[in-house]
Design a protein around this motif. Structure first.
Motif, mmCIF file in Angstrom:
data_model
loop_
_atom_site.group_PDB
_atom_site.id
_atom_site.type_symbol
_atom_site.label_atom_id
_atom_site.label_comp_id
_atom_site.label_asym_id
_atom_site.label_seq_id
_atom_site.Cartn_x
_atom_site.Cartn_y
_atom_site.Cartn_z
ATOM 1 N N ASP A 1 -4.520 18.003 -19.727
ATOM 2 C CA ASP A 1 -3.622 16.850 -19.811
ATOM 3 C C ASP A 1 -3.511 16.099 -18.485
ATOM 4 O OD1 ASP A 1 -2.510 19.173 -18.794
ATOM 5 O OD2 ASP A 1 -0.455 18.547 -19.266
ATOM 6 N N LYS A 2 -4.236 16.528 -17.451
ATOM 7 C CA LYS A 2 -4.055 15.913 -16.130
ATOM 8 C C LYS A 2 -5.173 14.956 -15.753
ATOM 9 C CE LYS A 2 -0.304 18.215 -15.160
ATOM 10 N NZ LYS A 2 0.998 17.521 -15.268
ATOM 11 N N PHE A 3 -5.988 14.576 -16.703
ATOM 12 C CA PHE A 3 -7.162 13.769 -16.399
ATOM 13 C C PHE A 3 -6.816 12.511 -15.603
ATOM 14 C CE2 PHE A 3 -10.605 10.806 -17.186
ATOM 15 C CZ PHE A 3 -11.734 11.605 -17.074
ATOM 16 N N ASP A 4 -5.720 11.842 -15.976
ATOM 17 C CA ASP A 4 -5.375 10.569 -15.337
ATOM 18 C C ASP A 4 -4.357 10.697 -14.219
ATOM 19 O OD1 ASP A 4 -7.073 8.849 -16.879
ATOM 20 O OD2 ASP A 4 -5.758 9.260 -18.585
ATOM 21 N N ALA A 5 -3.981 11.924 -13.885
ATOM 22 C CA ALA A 5 -3.002 12.110 -12.809
ATOM 23 C C ALA A 5 -3.674 11.957 -11.452
ATOM 24 C CB ALA A 5 -2.371 13.497 -12.926
ATOM 25 N N TYR A 6 -2.882 11.642 -10.443
ATOM 26 C CA TYR A 6 -3.392 11.635 -9.080
ATOM 27 C C TYR A 6 -3.098 12.993 -8.444
ATOM 28 C CZ TYR A 6 -4.721 6.762 -8.973
ATOM 29 O OH TYR A 6 -5.378 5.588 -9.206
ATOM 30 N N PRO A 7 -3.943 13.413 -7.511
ATOM 31 C CA PRO A 7 -3.762 14.744 -6.919
ATOM 32 C C PRO A 7 -2.342 15.000 -6.418
ATOM 33 C CG PRO A 7 -5.862 13.859 -6.233
ATOM 34 C CD PRO A 7 -5.182 12.782 -7.040
ATOM 35 N N GLU A 8 -1.729 13.989 -5.791
ATOM 36 C CA GLU A 8 -0.417 14.265 -5.201
ATOM 37 C C GLU A 8 0.688 14.427 -6.246
ATOM 38 O OE1 GLU A 8 0.453 11.107 -2.543
ATOM 39 O OE2 GLU A 8 0.256 9.555 -4.071
ATOM 40 N N GLN A 9 0.356 14.159 -7.511
ATOM 41 C CA GLN A 9 1.343 14.412 -8.563
ATOM 42 C C GLN A 9 1.297 15.856 -9.052
ATOM 43 O OE1 GLN A 9 -0.370 11.237 -10.990
ATOM 44 N NE2 GLN A 9 1.565 10.136 -10.926
ATOM 45 N N LEU A 10 0.338 16.610 -8.521
ATOM 46 C CA LEU A 10 0.139 17.973 -8.998
ATOM 47 C C LEU A 10 0.667 18.988 -7.991
ATOM 48 C CD1 LEU A 10 -3.567 17.726 -10.243
ATOM 49 C CD2 LEU A 10 -1.471 17.218 -11.504
ATOM 50 N N THR B 1 -8.167 9.507 -9.302
ATOM 51 C CA THR B 1 -7.482 10.360 -10.271
ATOM 52 C C THR B 1 -8.240 11.687 -10.387
ATOM 53 O OG1 THR B 1 -8.813 9.533 -12.098
ATOM 54 C CG2 THR B 1 -6.749 8.378 -11.664
ATOM 55 N N VAL B 2 -7.581 12.634 -11.023
ATOM 56 C CA VAL B 2 -8.202 13.939 -11.249
ATOM 57 C C VAL B 2 -9.557 13.769 -11.941
ATOM 58 C CG1 VAL B 2 -7.974 15.991 -12.701
ATOM 59 C CG2 VAL B 2 -6.061 15.260 -11.250
ATOM 60 N N GLY B 3 -9.578 12.951 -12.977
ATOM 61 C CA GLY B 3 -10.818 12.732 -13.709
ATOM 62 C C GLY B 3 -11.914 12.169 -12.818
ATOM 63 N N ARG B 4 -11.539 11.168 -12.011
ATOM 64 C CA ARG B 4 -12.520 10.534 -11.113
ATOM 65 C C ARG B 4 -12.983 11.496 -10.020
ATOM 66 N NH1 ARG B 4 -14.826 6.069 -13.022
ATOM 67 N NH2 ARG B 4 -13.399 5.348 -14.615
ATOM 68 N N ASN B 5 -12.083 12.337 -9.574
ATOM 69 C CA ASN B 5 -12.463 13.352 -8.594
ATOM 70 C C ASN B 5 -13.614 14.194 -9.128
ATOM 71 O OD1 ASN B 5 -10.944 14.374 -5.948
ATOM 72 N ND2 ASN B 5 -9.497 13.128 -7.119
ATOM 73 N N ILE B 6 -13.483 14.562 -10.394
ATOM 74 C CA ILE B 6 -14.484 15.455 -10.978
ATOM 75 C C ILE B 6 -15.764 14.699 -11.315
ATOM 76 C CG2 ILE B 6 -14.925 17.090 -12.859
ATOM 77 C CD1 ILE B 6 -11.892 17.489 -13.038
ATOM 78 N N MET B 7 -15.606 13.428 -11.716
ATOM 79 C CA MET B 7 -16.775 12.659 -12.161
ATOM 80 C C MET B 7 -17.607 12.103 -11.014
ATOM 81 S SD MET B 7 -14.857 10.580 -15.202
ATOM 82 C CE MET B 7 -16.142 9.337 -15.419
ATOM 83 N N LEU B 8 -17.015 12.021 -9.828
ATOM 84 C CA LEU B 8 -17.700 11.320 -8.733
ATOM 85 C C LEU B 8 -19.095 11.882 -8.450
ATOM 86 C CD1 LEU B 8 -17.560 9.149 -6.504
ATOM 87 C CD2 LEU B 8 -16.712 10.922 -4.965
ATOM 88 N N ALA B 9 -19.149 13.180 -8.129
ATOM 89 C CA ALA B 9 -20.452 13.744 -7.742
ATOM 90 C C ALA B 9 -21.465 13.707 -8.891
ATOM 91 C CB ALA B 9 -20.282 15.153 -7.195
ATOM 92 N N LEU C 1 0.830 -1.204 0.000
ATOM 93 C CA LEU C 1 0.000 0.000 0.000
ATOM 94 C C LEU C 1 0.859 1.246 0.000
ATOM 95 C CD1 LEU C 1 -2.894 -1.052 2.351
ATOM 96 C CD2 LEU C 1 -3.068 -0.325 -0.019
ATOM 97 N N HIS C 2 1.980 1.178 0.670
ATOM 98 C CA HIS C 2 2.858 2.330 0.652
ATOM 99 C C HIS C 2 3.444 2.543 -0.743
ATOM 100 C CE1 HIS C 2 2.816 3.911 4.593
ATOM 101 N NE2 HIS C 2 2.944 2.714 5.132
ATOM 102 N N ALA C 3 3.815 1.400 -1.373
ATOM 103 C CA ALA C 3 4.376 1.494 -2.719
ATOM 104 C C ALA C 3 3.333 2.006 -3.702
ATOM 105 C CB ALA C 3 4.884 0.122 -3.163
ATOM 106 N N ALA C 4 2.046 1.630 -3.441
ATOM 107 C CA ALA C 4 0.986 2.031 -4.366
ATOM 108 C C ALA C 4 0.721 3.526 -4.316
ATOM 109 C CB ALA C 4 -0.303 1.270 -4.047
ATOM 110 N N ARG C 5 1.114 4.146 -3.216
ATOM 111 C CA ARG C 5 0.967 5.613 -3.139
ATOM 112 C C ARG C 5 1.964 6.236 -4.081
ATOM 113 N NH1 ARG C 5 -2.046 8.108 0.645
ATOM 114 N NH2 ARG C 5 -1.019 10.067 0.311
ATOM 115 N N ARG C 6 1.448 6.827 -5.124
ATOM 116 C CA ARG C 6 2.353 7.409 -6.120
ATOM 117 C C ARG C 6 3.011 8.662 -5.546
ATOM 118 N NH1 ARG C 6 -1.744 5.064 -7.334
ATOM 119 N NH2 ARG C 6 -1.948 3.635 -9.058
ATOM 120 N N THR C 7 4.246 8.834 -5.954
ATOM 121 C CA THR C 7 4.949 10.017 -5.467
ATOM 122 C C THR C 7 5.285 10.958 -6.600
ATOM 123 O OG1 THR C 7 6.955 8.704 -5.583
ATOM 124 C CG2 THR C 7 5.961 9.025 -3.412
#
Lengths: 218, 243
Positions: free
Chosen positions: B130-139, B95-103, A212-218
């Protein structure tokens, strides 16, 4: 009197270990289902429900599992409900593990920042939808290691079911000891089997945590 | 008729009287900046508008619908009112896309395809196609806040509440978020902001509301008010912010 070889003892213990495994699975699965409901009630917005569930958790955490087994077995038959050791042990262990799991999971749910539920609410999600799509998936991530860790306690907890005549690993060990008078051999094997059941669970908990830690993307 | 009407809002936190009869009207398309010292009640007031805070008496009406925190179907009410937070509060497991699509999918029961189309459109509006598939912490923080804005917009609210949305950002990232807000304002979106960005309040805002001690102390045209504060409290506040 028949002679018992080491293999005879081992074989009988292994057969009995099946019931330890099965009882553990029932207790854990039952405990997880009831525990999830208790968790949701415990973090709900209804104060009376929260207090009630807190009482439930305190009750099962604050009394020995042995007493709970006695009450489920002898207590129920006293009020006219005849229960088998199977039913009594499953019931008591389910309720017991539900209380502990609910308390573990409550901590995990409450560890999710309040902003997450506020953002969910602002988007129009109901409380239950926020739980399902936002809070619980995040809580699950942090809940897995302690939950799998607790499953070790469940496996060991089933040993107490031997007291009400449920023939699982410990009870089988006692019976074999009575027949062979080799307590050291018998109970060493019993202990080894418990260890063989529990140690992989501990390892699994650790590897899940790492994954789970590895799955957290950095 | 104003889009958002607050009438005599009173709120107590125990013995603490935090809102002392606040009355405020916000016209459709207006950009209203709430300013004031911390503890003046501006964030609490903002949070009353979508029911995140309850109030003890008074009335909140948005788009003709009155809010009674005890009785109103908050779920339906909140679809009129978007909110963006200081800490972004994106869902980190999606992901960013899922964040927006959830509600839209869960609350409005849109199909995944429909929701995705809207999500991509909204991401485009905040310049993050271009960030649709990114995760929040990548931004970066600024990008996360723009996603949070897109997430609110996807529910097509009548008014967007912004609670100090640039306060947690590094200074160099503030501009990109303000630019998005400016564009929304130009498109006619109604905005109510709690903010410390005085320049934005002056240049983009259509109304400035100075809150002090749980009251609307002064309100009016931003340029006018900043140039000629009528009360010593506002003068002092503007001086402190400018310094």
């Amino acid at each position: 009197m028949p002679e018992f070889t080491l293999w005879d003892i081992t074989r009988n213990l292994l057969l009995a270990a099946r019931w330890t495994v099965l009882l553990s699975l029932i207790a854990f699965a039952g405990g997880a289902i009831v525990g999830l409901l208790v968790t949701l009630a415990r973090v709900s917005k209804f104060k009376a429900l929260r207090l009630l569930m807190r009482g439930y958790i305190e009750l099962f955490q604050g009394t020995p599992l042995l007493m709970q087994l006695f009450l489920a077995f002898f207590g129920l038959s006293l009020i006219g409900i005849e229960v088998s050791p199977w039913v009594a042990a499953s019931l008591a262990l389910t309720l017991w593990s539900s209380a502990f799991l609910a308390e573990i999971w409550r901590g995990c749910v409450e560890a999710i920042p309040k902003g997450q539920s506020e953002a969910s609410a602002s988007l129009g999600l109901s409380w239950l939808e926020a739980m399902r799509y936002v809070i619980l998936p995040q809580a699950l991530r942090i809940a897995i290691p302690p939950t799998v860790g607790f499953s070790v306690q469940v496996v060991k907890g089933t040993a107490l079911a031997s007291i009400i005549g449920f023939v699982e690993l410990t009870k089988a060990g006692t019976m074999l000891n009575n027949a062979t008078f080799q307590p050291f051999t018998v109970f060493s094997l019993v202990a080894l089997m418990y260890f063989a059941l529990c140690y992989p669970l501990s390892l699994y908990a650790h590897s899940l945590e790492a994954k789970l830690h590895a799955a957290r993307r950095t | 008729m104003p889009l958002v009407e607050l009438e005599h809002i009173e709120k107590w936190y125990g013995q603490n009287h935090v809102l002392k009869g606040v009355t405020l009207g916000v016209e459709r398309g207006a950009v209203v900046s709430l300013i004031g010292r911390s503890g003046s009640g501006k964030s609490t007031l903002l949070r009353c508008i979508n029911g995140l805070e309850t109030f003890d008496s008074g009335r909140v009406v948005v788009d003709g619908e009155a809010l009674d925190p005890q009785k109103t179907d908050l779920r339906r009410f909140r679809q009129h009112v978007g909110m963006v937070f200081q800490q972004f509060n994106l869902f980190p497991h999606l992901t960013v896309g899922r964040n927006i699509m959830l509600a839209p999918t869960v609350v409005k029961k849109q199909s995944a395809r429909e929701a995705e189309e809207i999500a991509r459109e909204m991401l485009g509006r905040v310049g993050l196609s271009d960030k649709f598939d990114a995760y929040p912490e990548q931004l970066s923080g600024g990008q996360q806040q723009r996603v949070a804005i897109a997430r609110s917009l996807a529910m097509q609210p009548s008014v967007l509440l912004c609670d100090e949305i640039t306060s947690a950002l590094d200074p160099e990232l503030v501009g990109e978020v303000l630019k998005v807000l400016e564009r929304l304002a130009a498109d006619g979106m109604t905005l109510i902001l709690v903010t410390h960005e005085m320049r934005f309040a002056r240049d983009v805002g259509s109304k400035l509301v100075f809150m002090h001690l749980g009251r609307v102390w002064e309100e009016g045209d931003p340029k006018e008010l900043m140039a000629h504060p009528r009360t010593p409290e506002l003068a002092q506040f503007i001086g402190a912010v400018a310094a």
